[in-house]
Design a protein around this motif. Structure first.
Motif, mmCIF file in Angstrom:
data_model
loop_
_atom_site.group_PDB
_atom_site.id
_atom_site.type_symbol
_atom_site.label_atom_id
_atom_site.label_comp_id
_atom_site.label_asym_id
_atom_site.label_seq_id
_atom_site.Cartn_x
_atom_site.Cartn_y
_atom_site.Cartn_z
ATOM 1 N N VAL A 43 33.363 30.311 33.733
ATOM 2 C CA VAL A 43 32.516 30.002 34.090
ATOM 3 C C VAL A 43 32.575 28.811 33.138
ATOM 4 O O VAL A 43 31.741 29.331 32.391
ATOM 5 C CB VAL A 43 31.123 30.823 33.342
ATOM 6 C CG1 VAL A 43 29.820 30.937 34.519
ATOM 7 C CG2 VAL A 43 31.850 32.254 34.401
ATOM 8 N N THR A 87 38.303 34.830 34.989
ATOM 9 C CA THR A 87 37.171 33.668 35.826
ATOM 10 C C THR A 87 36.440 33.339 34.812
ATOM 11 O O THR A 87 35.958 33.578 33.957
ATOM 12 C CB THR A 87 36.479 34.946 37.394
ATOM 13 O OG1 THR A 87 37.214 35.344 37.946
ATOM 14 C CG2 THR A 87 35.746 33.544 37.162
ATOM 15 N N VAL A 118 34.658 29.192 43.339
ATOM 16 C CA VAL A 118 35.624 29.115 42.852
ATOM 17 C C VAL A 118 36.974 28.383 43.297
ATOM 18 O O VAL A 118 37.475 29.047 44.600
ATOM 19 C CB VAL A 118 35.376 30.758 42.975
ATOM 20 C CG1 VAL A 118 36.779 31.436 42.019
ATOM 21 C CG2 VAL A 118 34.604 31.814 42.819
ATOM 22 N N ASP A 165 29.863 26.870 38.057
ATOM 23 C CA ASP A 165 28.217 27.216 37.492
ATOM 24 C C ASP A 165 28.235 25.137 37.435
ATOM 25 O O ASP A 165 27.508 25.183 37.641
ATOM 26 C CB ASP A 165 27.781 27.311 36.820
ATOM 27 C CG ASP A 165 27.692 29.068 37.244
ATOM 28 O OD1 ASP A 165 28.086 28.752 38.587
ATOM 29 O OD2 ASP A 165 26.498 29.807 37.136
ATOM 30 N N LEU A 217 31.386 36.583 42.915
ATOM 31 C CA LEU A 217 32.488 36.767 42.766
ATOM 32 C C LEU A 217 33.660 36.963 44.330
ATOM 33 O O LEU A 217 33.012 38.185 44.505
ATOM 34 C CB LEU A 217 33.335 37.271 41.518
ATOM 35 C CG LEU A 217 32.953 36.051 40.464
ATOM 36 C CD1 LEU A 217 32.680 37.579 38.893
ATOM 37 C CD2 LEU A 217 32.834 35.114 40.447
ATOM 38 N N LYS A 256 34.743 29.275 37.954
ATOM 39 C CA LYS A 256 34.012 29.814 38.592
ATOM 40 C C LYS A 256 32.401 28.355 38.563
ATOM 41 O O LYS A 256 32.560 28.459 36.882
ATOM 42 C CB LYS A 256 32.671 30.979 37.911
ATOM 43 C CG LYS A 256 31.702 31.029 38.900
ATOM 44 C CD LYS A 256 31.806 31.231 40.148
ATOM 45 C CE LYS A 256 30.558 31.862 41.111
ATOM 46 N NZ LYS A 256 29.793 31.725 42.190
#
Length: 316
Positions: free
Chosen positions: A295, A293, A9, A29, A168, A27
């Motif tokens: 993603v 946040t 993060v 990913d 998170l 985030k």
């Protein structure tokens, strides 16, 4: 070592957001796996386990000429020792030189089968309606196979996406988790896993998907969790003209974000997501005190392939 879980993060230091009392973090990913990145890893892993546990040796799935999902299934299937078949929309592509995306899928051993667009739509419609004739026809042609829908979204995929929330730091009532929406699986999983008071906002990458995508997310909640969730919504105004479309103002936003924060952005999903986040802050819909946040569901295309996927569809 791959996979990289939990994904990192990253805090975004942005005076413009700070002046408006909004905290933004990414985030990442997209850093989970080099070949099966982002939400593809989260959505595919539970399905691959189910395929192996069910004794399947072949995966069968669907996608367009530049489908992220097709590439991910090819790579993941090879890693699991499963053969893979990709049904590709557009029979005119059969004899054309392979683009970079389809070439990668074939390099991982995927058998590509090109069908007419009408046959493609009809097959997906039959699968969506659990038509036994459609399933029988697929099995007669390719043998017993574990069938993954276009984009890889089903209940197992949504449950896989839900695990993101557990990674998170200290999610609470002031949190808003945002993601791009192509088929709805990632948003459904996130919303189902959020703690009380937190919200999920999806940004549709499809034009004209009002109602449809919302219905898909609601149906996943009903099938997967047996209930509705009231903590999510989908914004439909940031698709940039449709999937694969990157208008000049979106490109300018993405280029400025990259220059300021040193993070390259995939254009068809991630740039639209962040573009929408900043617009909602500007409009006051993400109020002071919000911790957002975003993603980052996947990496940008290779630089030599950038801009080549216009006209593709999600599931893309």
């Amino acid at each position: 070592m791959w996979p990289r879980l939990p994904s990192p993060v990253w805090d975004v230091v942005d005076p413009w957001l700070a002046d408006r009392g909004v905290e933004l973090r990414l985030k990442r990913d997209d850093l989970i796996h080099p070949l099966v990145p982002g939400n593809k890893w989260r959505k595919l892993t539970p399905n691959l386990r189910a395929a192996v546990e069910g004794g399947h040796t072949r995966l069968l799935t669907f996608g367009g000429a530049y489908s992220n999902h097709i590439r991910a299934v090819a790579a993941a299937g090879a890693a699991y020792g499963l053969s893979t078949v990709g049904v590709i929309r557009g029979d005119e592509l059969a004899d054309a030189p392979r683009n970079w995306s389809l070439a990668r899928a074939e390099a991982h051993g995927m058998e590509l089968v090109f069908v007419t667009r009408s046959a493609y739509r009809e097959t997906l419609r039959g699968l969506g309606e659990d038509d036994p004739g459609t399933l029988r026809a697929l099995e007669e042609r390719w043998g017993r196979a574990y069938v993954l829908p276009e984009g890889g979204t089903n209940v197992l995929a949504a449950r896989g996406a839900a695990a993101l929330v557990t990674e998170l730091p200290d999610p609470g009532p002031g949190d808003v988790v945002c993601c791009a929406v192509g088929t709805g699986g990632t948003l459904a999983g996130i919303a189902a896993a959020l703690p009380a008071g937190a919200r999920a906002v999806g940004f549709a990458v499809l034009k004209g998907a009002e109602g449809y995508l919302d219905g898909e997310v609601a149906a996943l909640h009903e099938r997967g969790w047996g209930r509705a969730f009231g903590n999510w919504r989908i914004e439909h105004g940031y698709h940039g003209g449709g999937y694969g479309r990157v208008p000049a103002k979106l490109e300018a936003f993405a280029a400025e974000f990259e220059a300021r924060h040193g993070v390259r952005l995939e254009r068809r999903y991630v740039a639209k997501l962040l573009w929408g986040v900043y617009r909602l802050v500007e409009q006051g819909e993400l109020a002071p005190g919000s911790r957002v946040t975003a993603v980052v569901t996947g990496p940008p295309d290779p630089e030599d392939a950038a801009g080549s996927a216009g006209g593709a569809r999600p599931g893309a």
